[in-house]
Write a protein that holds these residues in place. Structure first.
Motif, PDB file in Angstrom:
ATOM      1  N   GLY A 140       0.807  -1.217   0.000  1.00 33.64           N
ATOM      2  CA  GLY A 140       0.000   0.000   0.000  1.00 33.64           C
ATOM      3  C   GLY A 140       0.836   1.261   0.000  1.00 33.64           C
ATOM      4  O   GLY A 140       0.348   2.324  -0.371  1.00 33.64           O
ATOM      5  N   ASP A 141       2.102   1.138   0.412  1.00 33.18           N
ATOM      6  CA  ASP A 141       2.999   2.288   0.312  1.00 33.18           C
ATOM      7  C   ASP A 141       3.675   2.238  -1.067  1.00 33.18           C
ATOM      8  O   ASP A 141       3.510   1.262  -1.813  1.00 33.18           O
ATOM      9  CB  ASP A 141       4.057   2.221   1.430  1.00 33.18           C
ATOM     10  N   VAL A 142       4.407   3.290  -1.412  1.00 34.82           N
ATOM     11  CA  VAL A 142       5.101   3.302  -2.706  1.00 34.82           C
ATOM     12  C   VAL A 142       6.578   3.661  -2.530  1.00 34.82           C
ATOM     13  O   VAL A 142       6.954   4.337  -1.567  1.00 34.82           O
ATOM     14  CB  VAL A 142       4.480   4.304  -3.720  1.00 34.82           C
ATOM     15  N   ILE A 143       7.360   3.180  -3.458  1.00 36.34           N
ATOM     16  CA  ILE A 143       8.765   3.589  -3.606  1.00 36.34           C
ATOM     17  C   ILE A 143       8.829   4.364  -4.913  1.00 36.34           C
ATOM     18  O   ILE A 143       8.220   3.963  -5.903  1.00 36.34           O
ATOM     19  CB  ILE A 143       9.688   2.349  -3.679  1.00 36.34           C
ATOM     20  N   PHE A 144       9.532   5.483  -4.895  1.00 35.73           N
ATOM     21  CA  PHE A 144       9.719   6.205  -6.162  1.00 35.73           C
ATOM     22  C   PHE A 144      11.143   6.718  -6.237  1.00 35.73           C
ATOM     23  O   PHE A 144      11.852   6.792  -5.239  1.00 35.73           O
ATOM     24  CB  PHE A 144       8.714   7.360  -6.300  1.00 35.73           C
ATOM     25  N   GLY A 145      11.561   7.047  -7.447  1.00 34.00           N
ATOM     26  CA  GLY A 145      12.930   7.539  -7.608  1.00 34.00           C
ATOM     27  C   GLY A 145      13.244   7.848  -9.049  1.00 34.00           C
ATOM     28  O   GLY A 145      12.351   7.913  -9.903  1.00 34.00           O
ATOM     29  N   VAL A 146      14.515   8.020  -9.291  1.00 33.03           N
ATOM     30  CA  VAL A 146      14.980   8.444 -10.607  1.00 33.03           C
ATOM     31  C   VAL A 146      16.087   7.517 -11.084  1.00 33.03           C
ATOM     32  O   VAL A 146      16.990   7.175 -10.316  1.00 33.03           O
ATOM     33  CB  VAL A 146      15.534   9.885 -10.535  1.00 33.03           C
ATOM     34  N   THR A 147      15.978   7.114 -12.335  1.00 33.79           N
ATOM     35  CA  THR A 147      17.051   6.346 -12.974  1.00 33.79           C
ATOM     36  C   THR A 147      17.705   7.227 -14.035  1.00 33.79           C
ATOM     37  O   THR A 147      17.005   7.845 -14.838  1.00 33.79           O
ATOM     38  CB  THR A 147      16.493   5.084 -13.664  1.00 33.79           C
ATOM     39  N   ARG A 148      19.021   7.283 -14.012  1.00 28.04           N
ATOM     40  CA  ARG A 148      19.767   8.030 -15.046  1.00 28.04           C
ATOM     41  C   ARG A 148      20.667   7.038 -15.768  1.00 28.04           C
ATOM     42  O   ARG A 148      21.463   6.334 -15.153  1.00 28.04           O
ATOM     43  CB  ARG A 148      20.625   9.116 -14.401  1.00 28.04           C
ATOM     44  N   MET A 149      20.490   6.953 -17.086  1.00 24.15           N
ATOM     45  CA  MET A 149      21.300   6.023 -17.894  1.00 24.15           C
ATOM     46  C   MET A 149      22.152   6.818 -18.878  1.00 24.15           C
ATOM     47  O   MET A 149      21.633   7.700 -19.567  1.00 24.15           O
ATOM     48  CB  MET A 149      20.402   5.093 -18.713  1.00 24.15           C
ATOM     49  N   GLY A 184      18.996   6.736 -27.249  1.00 19.21           N
ATOM     50  CA  GLY A 184      19.315   8.070 -27.762  1.00 19.21           C
ATOM     51  C   GLY A 184      20.775   8.437 -27.604  1.00 19.21           C
ATOM     52  O   GLY A 184      21.565   7.693 -27.023  1.00 19.21           O
ATOM     53  N   PRO A 185      21.133   9.626 -28.100  1.00 16.29           N
ATOM     54  CA  PRO A 185      22.518  10.081 -28.023  1.00 16.29           C
ATOM     55  C   PRO A 185      22.854  10.786 -26.709  1.00 16.29           C
ATOM     56  O   PRO A 185      24.004  11.130 -26.474  1.00 16.29           O
ATOM     57  CB  PRO A 185      22.615  11.068 -29.191  1.00 16.29           C
ATOM     58  N   GLU A 186      21.856  11.017 -25.845  1.00  8.98           N
ATOM     59  CA  GLU A 186      22.146  11.693 -24.580  1.00  8.98           C
ATOM     60  C   GLU A 186      21.642  10.847 -23.419  1.00  8.98           C
ATOM     61  O   GLU A 186      21.115   9.745 -23.598  1.00  8.98           O
ATOM     62  CB  GLU A 186      21.520  13.093 -24.559  1.00  8.98           C
ATOM     63  N   GLU A 187      21.805  11.377 -22.227  1.00 13.27           N
ATOM     64  CA  GLU A 187      21.382  10.634 -21.048  1.00 13.27           C
ATOM     65  C   GLU A 187      19.865  10.445 -21.045  1.00 13.27           C
ATOM     66  O   GLU A 187      19.121  11.320 -21.489  1.00 13.27           O
ATOM     67  CB  GLU A 187      21.810  11.377 -19.786  1.00 13.27           C
ATOM     68  N   LEU A 188      19.436   9.310 -20.556  1.00  8.98           N
ATOM     69  CA  LEU A 188      18.007   9.039 -20.380  1.00  8.98           C
ATOM     70  C   LEU A 188      17.717   9.134 -18.888  1.00  8.98           C
ATOM     71  O   LEU A 188      18.349   8.433 -18.087  1.00  8.98           O
ATOM     72  CB  LEU A 188      17.675   7.637 -20.901  1.00  8.98           C
ATOM     73  N   VAL A 189      16.794  10.024 -18.533  1.00  2.72           N
ATOM     74  CA  VAL A 189      16.410  10.188 -17.124  1.00  2.72           C
ATOM     75  C   VAL A 189      14.915   9.918 -17.006  1.00  2.72           C
ATOM     76  O   VAL A 189      14.113  10.495 -17.748  1.00  2.72           O
ATOM     77  CB  VAL A 189      16.743  11.601 -16.602  1.00  2.72           C
ATOM     78  N   MET A 190      14.570   9.010 -16.105  1.00  2.79           N
ATOM     79  CA  MET A 190      13.156   8.652 -15.908  1.00  2.79           C
ATOM     80  C   MET A 190      12.843   8.566 -14.423  1.00  2.79           C
ATOM     81  O   MET A 190      13.644   8.049 -13.643  1.00  2.79           O
ATOM     82  CB  MET A 190      12.862   7.268 -16.516  1.00  2.79           C
ATOM     83  N   LEU A 191      11.669   9.036 -14.076  1.00  2.07           N
ATOM     84  CA  LEU A 191      11.142   8.810 -12.740  1.00  2.07           C
ATOM     85  C   LEU A 191      10.456   7.447 -12.735  1.00  2.07           C
ATOM     86  O   LEU A 191       9.899   7.040 -13.752  1.00  2.07           O
ATOM     87  CB  LEU A 191      10.121   9.905 -12.435  1.00  2.07           C
ATOM     88  N   PHE A 192      10.490   6.740 -11.627  1.00  2.00           N
ATOM     89  CA  PHE A 192       9.743   5.484 -11.518  1.00  2.00           C
ATOM     90  C   PHE A 192       8.996   5.451 -10.195  1.00  2.00           C
ATOM     91  O   PHE A 192       9.359   6.157  -9.237  1.00  2.00           O
ATOM     92  CB  PHE A 192      10.668   4.265 -11.642  1.00  2.00           C
ATOM     93  N   CYS A 193       7.957   4.642 -10.139  1.00  2.00           N
ATOM     94  CA  CYS A 193       7.173   4.491  -8.915  1.00  2.00           C
ATOM     95  C   CYS A 193       6.530   3.112  -8.909  1.00  2.00           C
ATOM     96  O   CYS A 193       5.963   2.690  -9.927  1.00  2.00           O
ATOM     97  CB  CYS A 193       6.096   5.578  -8.872  1.00  2.00           C
ATOM     98  N   TYR A 194       6.666   2.401  -7.808  1.00  2.00           N
ATOM     99  CA  TYR A 194       6.085   1.052  -7.725  1.00  2.00           C
ATOM    100  C   TYR A 194       5.709   0.728  -6.288  1.00  2.00           C
ATOM    101  O   TYR A 194       6.232   1.350  -5.348  1.00  2.00           O
ATOM    102  CB  TYR A 194       7.041   0.017  -8.313  1.00  2.00           C
ATOM    103  N   PRO A 195       4.806  -0.229  -6.098  1.00  2.00           N
ATOM    104  CA  PRO A 195       4.387  -0.573  -4.739  1.00  2.00           C
ATOM    105  C   PRO A 195       5.590  -0.967  -3.878  1.00  2.00           C
ATOM    106  O   PRO A 195       6.497  -1.662  -4.336  1.00  2.00           O
ATOM    107  CB  PRO A 195       3.439  -1.757  -4.942  1.00  2.00           C
ATOM    108  N   ALA A 196       5.542  -0.523  -2.627  1.00  2.00           N
ATOM    109  CA  ALA A 196       6.730  -0.626  -1.773  1.00  2.00           C
ATOM    110  C   ALA A 196       7.099  -2.063  -1.420  1.00  2.00           C
ATOM    111  O   ALA A 196       8.229  -2.325  -1.021  1.00  2.00           O
ATOM    112  CB  ALA A 196       6.507   0.191  -0.513  1.00  2.00           C
ATOM    113  N   ASP A 197       6.155  -2.991  -1.562  1.00  2.00           N
ATOM    114  CA  ASP A 197       6.484  -4.384  -1.218  1.00  2.00           C
ATOM    115  C   ASP A 197       6.787  -5.218  -2.469  1.00  2.00           C
ATOM    116  O   ASP A 197       6.763  -6.445  -2.416  1.00  2.00           O
ATOM    117  CB  ASP A 197       5.328  -5.032  -0.445  1.00  2.00           C
ATOM    118  N   SER A 198       7.087  -4.575  -3.598  1.00  2.00           N
ATOM    119  CA  SER A 198       7.276  -5.304  -4.866  1.00  2.00           C
ATOM    120  C   SER A 198       8.510  -6.202  -4.841  1.00  2.00           C
ATOM    121  O   SER A 198       8.446  -7.379  -5.182  1.00  2.00           O
ATOM    122  CB  SER A 198       7.426  -4.337  -6.034  1.00  2.00           C
TER     123      SER A 198
END
Ligand SMILES: O=P(O)(O)OC[C@H]1O[C@](O)(CO)[C@@H](O)[C@@H]1O
Ligand SMILES: [Fe+2]
Length: 213
Positions: A68-77, A146-160
């Motif tokens: 019921g809780d969530v984890i979120f964050g950022v991935t930079r590739m 792509g030719p530059e960095e890929l930055v994405m936010l993510f969010c998923y259930p905290a017990d995943s």
């Protein structure tokens, strides 16, 4: 009075992929990603120059691991290729296999490569402002096309939780994303991929809560 978690705001720095108030972070360096790519000879050739360089970095905010809780964050590739294959994350299915995830593109160009337990492939291209839904049960891996960095936010259930072994047991994901030589990408079949048998599929769909890895 009930003790509540404190609300928090997290600012994302698009230049670095860092997020303020993150509770954790990790980096995956080229040398950590052995065995992931189709062209092993190309991987070994790049090792001397790339071995210590960061291929992707993750910062996240984990209030708890409660259902019921969530984890979120950022991935930079970072951008790059091993042979013709674009840089990828390790990829996983959630340990609690019925848990979904969303990704939100913030910078750069890439895609989410998804594979069902039965071996179907789906691809969602991601660019800034794209919100990608990864439904329950889909194995998922991010690809920077792509030719530059890929930055994405993510969010998923905290017990995943994350299960990486499902990909290893099948000899990798079924599809690989290669440079098409014309500024785009193409999908090629991984010749080493092995389908999951009935027992493996039953384990994926078992309804009982699995222990964290
Ligand atoms: O966990 P992997 O497959 O190395 O990829 C990293 C990405 O997946 C996540 O584990 C989220 O599911 C994030 O940490 C990040 O977006
Ligand atoms: Fe995930």
């Amino acid at each position: 009075m009930k003790k509540h978690f404190e609300p928090v705001g997290c600012d994302v720095d698009l230049a670095t992929g860092a997020m303020t108030n993150a509770t954790g972070s990790y980096e995956k360096r080229f040398g950590d990603l052995a065995g992931l790519y189709g062209d092993e000879a190309a991987f070994q050739r790049m090792r001397a120059e790339w071995g210590d360089k960061v291929v992707y970095a993750v910062s996240d905010f984990r209030p708890s691991d409660r259902a019921g809780d969530v984890i979120f964050g950022v991935t930079r590739m970072v951008p790059g290729k091993v042979g013709d294959e674009f840089f990828i994350t390790r990829g996983h299915i959630h340990q609690q296999t019925d848990r979904p995830e969303i990704y939100y593109g913030q910078k750069g160009k890439g895609l989410m490569l998804m594979e069902s337990p039965e071996g179907e492939t789906r691809i969602v291209e991601i660019e800034p402002l794209t919100c990608c839904y990864v439904p329950p049960y889909w194995i998922h891996r991010s690809v920077n096309t792509g030719p530059e960095e890929l930055v994405m936010l993510f969010c998923y259930p905290a017990d995943s939780g994350q299960d990486y072994a499902i990909i290893e047991r099948s000899g990798g994901m079924r599809s690989r994303i290669l440079d098409d030589g014309a500024g785009g990408w193409k999908v090629v079949e991984n010749p080493n991929w092995r389908p999951r048998d009935e027992a493996a599929l039953a384990a994926v769909y078992a309804s009982s809560k699995k222990d964290a890895a």
